[in-house]
Design a protein around this motif. Structure first.
Motif, short mmCIF file in Angstrom:
data_model
loop_
_atom_site.label_atom_id
_atom_site.label_comp_id
_atom_site.label_asym_id
_atom_site.label_seq_id
_atom_site.Cartn_x
_atom_site.Cartn_y
_atom_site.Cartn_z
N PRO A 193 0.80 -1.23 0.00
CA PRO A 193 0.00 0.00 0.00
C PRO A 193 0.83 1.27 0.00
O PRO A 193 0.46 2.27 -0.64
N GLU A 194 1.95 1.27 0.73
CA GLU A 194 2.75 2.50 0.80
C GLU A 194 3.40 2.88 -0.52
O GLU A 194 3.83 4.02 -0.72
N ALA A 195 3.49 1.93 -1.46
CA ALA A 195 4.10 2.22 -2.77
C ALA A 195 3.06 2.53 -3.84
O ALA A 195 3.42 2.84 -4.98
N ARG A 196 1.79 2.48 -3.49
CA ARG A 196 0.74 2.63 -4.49
C ARG A 196 0.48 4.10 -4.83
O ARG A 196 0.74 5.00 -4.03
N LEU A 197 -0.03 4.29 -6.04
CA LEU A 197 -0.36 5.61 -6.53
C LEU A 197 -1.87 5.76 -6.58
O LEU A 197 -2.59 4.82 -6.91
N VAL A 198 -2.34 6.95 -6.25
CA VAL A 198 -3.77 7.22 -6.33
C VAL A 198 -4.17 7.27 -7.80
O VAL A 198 -3.51 7.92 -8.62
N LEU A 199 -5.25 6.57 -8.14
CA LEU A 199 -5.69 6.49 -9.53
C LEU A 199 -6.56 7.71 -9.85
O LEU A 199 -7.77 7.73 -9.57
N ARG A 200 -5.95 8.73 -10.44
CA ARG A 200 -6.67 9.92 -10.86
C ARG A 200 -6.61 9.99 -12.38
O ARG A 200 -5.53 10.05 -12.97
N PRO A 201 -7.77 9.97 -13.06
CA PRO A 201 -7.77 9.93 -14.52
C PRO A 201 -6.95 11.05 -15.17
O PRO A 201 -6.23 10.81 -16.15
N ARG A 202 -7.03 12.26 -14.63
CA ARG A 202 -6.30 13.36 -15.25
C ARG A 202 -4.79 13.15 -15.13
O ARG A 202 -4.05 13.34 -16.09
N ARG A 203 -4.35 12.74 -13.94
CA ARG A 203 -2.92 12.49 -13.77
C ARG A 203 -2.47 11.28 -14.58
O ARG A 203 -1.38 11.27 -15.15
N LEU A 204 -3.33 10.25 -14.66
CA LEU A 204 -2.99 9.09 -15.45
C LEU A 204 -2.81 9.46 -16.91
O LEU A 204 -1.84 9.03 -17.56
N ALA A 205 -3.73 10.28 -17.43
CA ALA A 205 -3.60 10.72 -18.83
C ALA A 205 -2.32 11.51 -19.02
O ALA A 205 -1.62 11.35 -20.03
N ARG A 206 -2.00 12.39 -18.05
CA ARG A 206 -0.77 13.18 -18.15
C ARG A 206 0.47 12.29 -18.11
O ARG A 206 1.40 12.49 -18.91
N ASP A 207 0.46 11.32 -17.24
CA ASP A 207 1.59 10.39 -17.15
C ASP A 207 1.74 9.58 -18.43
O ASP A 207 2.86 9.36 -18.92
N TYR A 208 0.60 9.14 -18.98
CA TYR A 208 0.66 8.36 -20.21
C TYR A 208 1.22 9.19 -21.37
O TYR A 208 2.02 8.70 -22.17
N VAL A 209 0.78 10.42 -21.45
CA VAL A 209 1.30 11.29 -22.51
C VAL A 209 2.81 11.47 -22.36
O VAL A 209 3.56 11.42 -23.34
N ALA A 210 3.24 11.66 -21.10
CA ALA A 210 4.68 11.83 -20.86
C ALA A 210 5.47 10.59 -21.27
O ALA A 210 6.55 10.69 -21.87
N ILE A 211 4.95 9.41 -20.94
CA ILE A 211 5.64 8.17 -21.32
C ILE A 211 5.64 8.01 -22.84
O ILE A 211 6.67 7.70 -23.45
N LEU A 212 4.48 8.23 -23.46
CA LEU A 212 4.38 8.04 -24.91
C LEU A 212 5.26 9.01 -25.68
O LEU A 212 5.77 8.68 -26.75
N LEU A 213 5.45 10.21 -25.13
CA LEU A 213 6.27 11.21 -25.82
C LEU A 213 7.75 11.06 -25.52
O LEU A 213 8.57 11.78 -26.10
N ASN A 214 8.09 10.13 -24.64
CA ASN A 214 9.51 9.90 -24.33
C ASN A 214 10.15 9.19 -25.52
O ASN A 214 9.77 8.06 -25.86
#
Length: 400
Positions: A193-214
């Motif tokens: 649990p201490e390593a888990r990330l809160v599932l927020r759609p907006r942040r998830l989309a932002r993270d995905y865009v960052a990974i895809l654009l890498n």
């Protein structure tokens, strides 16, 4: 978590994760021998039956971007158990489908859930181990996973020999329920649990865009997708290749799949043995070189004969699968290591790129060229060349 801290023996973990990775390919390859019977009963031609693969893969790709981040947020174990339960219910629907439209709908539901084993399983490996140990475990899982496409059509052929095509889906129900029970009893939660990330759609989309654009992610994901695409083209074309080009019957798919997947299993074994002895970069280069030799041999053979014949027609696939298995664990771990706190998301996006590629291959390219051994050989060779070009690009950038 390290190997010494793992609450489950690594051999048992490898068997479980390998089994979890298998149930996705099982749902593709087991039904190949049943295509003629299914098409006759459902009133569908070869092109329509091909859509049972592409629909499954498109659904698989769409939800592959969800499985990883969901496991980052609520834990790996819950996601795997939920996916297995949905897959079992979808397989029941396929078995009871009265027409092609219903079958395609439940095939899509299978695809929506099938990615949990492979995608979340990769994150579990990286949760448990680091470095060469992770490569060894990834290779062991790849060996077990590689058995699935070899034995699945053989099992399908046996089932068709004594029953009707719905029994194949009842087999998938039993297989997924057995995995559900094994996961419930054996697999611990590897993402605390201490390593888990809160599932927020907006942040998830932002993270995905960052990974895809890498750019590095793009190069590694493209190298992996095109490299495997050379083999998947033949897997997607297996009904036409085995029944029409090799002129075998529904019970003889093993003549194609056993040598091919035998090469993959052997390559995965060599990759595991090479961990810590040969650098990952060198192993990837060797793998692409082996696949290139296989591609050249394949094109030359198809140019030299009027009709394909065993064993020469399947030897290039065996050699190509060996090369792919050398490459796959290295590229996958490289992607996961880029995002240590978002391994689920990274695994999902890598799987998404491969699945979109595979869906296009199965739905568009394979039906177009599967009637010609030469066109299949040329297209597979081009996939290998493009995959190598992306790897070469990554090698130059990483050195410079």
């Amino acid at each position: 978590m390290t190997a010494s801290a793992s609450p489950i023996p690594l051999r048992r973990l490898a068997l479980l994760l390998g089994g979890l990775a298998m149930f996705g390919p099982f749902s593709i390859d087991t039904i190949f021998p049943a295509f003629p019977q299914m098409g006759a009963q459902l009133g569908a031609d070869k092109l329509a039956m091909q859509q049972t693969i592409s629909v499954y893969l498109i659904a698989y790709a769409v939800t592959s971007v969800v499985h990883g981040p969901l496991s980052d947020a609520i834990g790996r174990r819950r996601v795997i158990l939920g996916g297995l339960a949905v897959f079992a219910l979808a397989s029941v629907g396929c078995a009871l489908a009265p027409d092609l439209a219903t079958l395609l709908a439940f095939r899509a539901l299978q695809g929506l859930s099938a990615g949990v084993g492979l995608i979340v399983g990769r994150a579990v490996i990286r949760d448990v181990l680091d470095g060469d140990d992770a490569q060894r475990l990834m290779s062991q899982v790849s060996m077990i996973f590689g058995v699935a496409p070899a034995i699945a059509p053989i099992i399908g052929g046996w089932i068709i020999g004594w029953s009707r095509w719905p029994m194949i889906f009842w087999f998938l129900v039993a297989f997924s329920l057995a995995l559900l029970v094994a996961t419930w009893k054996v697999l611990p939660e590897t993402h605390p649990p201490e390593a888990r990330l809160v599932l927020r759609p907006r942040r998830l989309a932002r993270d995905y865009v960052a990974i895809l654009l890498n750019p590095r992610f793009q190069r590694l994901a493209a190298a992996a997708a095109f490299n495997f695409g050379a083999l998947f083209l033949y897997i997607a074309s297996a009904p036409a290749y085995v029944l029409d080009l090799l002129r075998l019957d529904e019970r003889q798919f093993g003549w194609f799949f056993v040598p091919t997947i035998g090469g993959m299993v052997l390559g995965a074994w060599v990759s595991g043995r090479a961990a810590g002895r040969i650098s990952g970069a060198r192993l990837v280069s060797i793998g692409f070189a082996v696949s290139a030799v296989a591609a050249l041999f394949n094109v030359a053979y198809n140019l030299s004969v009027d009709a394909l014949a065993l064993p020469w027609a399947v030897l290039p696939m065996m050699l190509n699968a060996f090369g792919i298995a050398l490459v796959f664990p290295i590229l996958t771990l490289a992607v996961l290591d880029m995002y240590p706190r978002q391994r689920g998301s990274a695994s999902s996006l890598q799987a998404f790129t491969a699945l979109v590629s595979n869906a296009l291959i199965a739905g568009l390219l394979s039906p177009w060229i599967s009637g010609s051994g030469l066109w299949l050989a040329v297209a597979a060779g081009l996939f290998t060349a493009v995959g190598w070009a992306f790897w070469r690009w990554e090698s130059v950038v990483s050195r410079g």
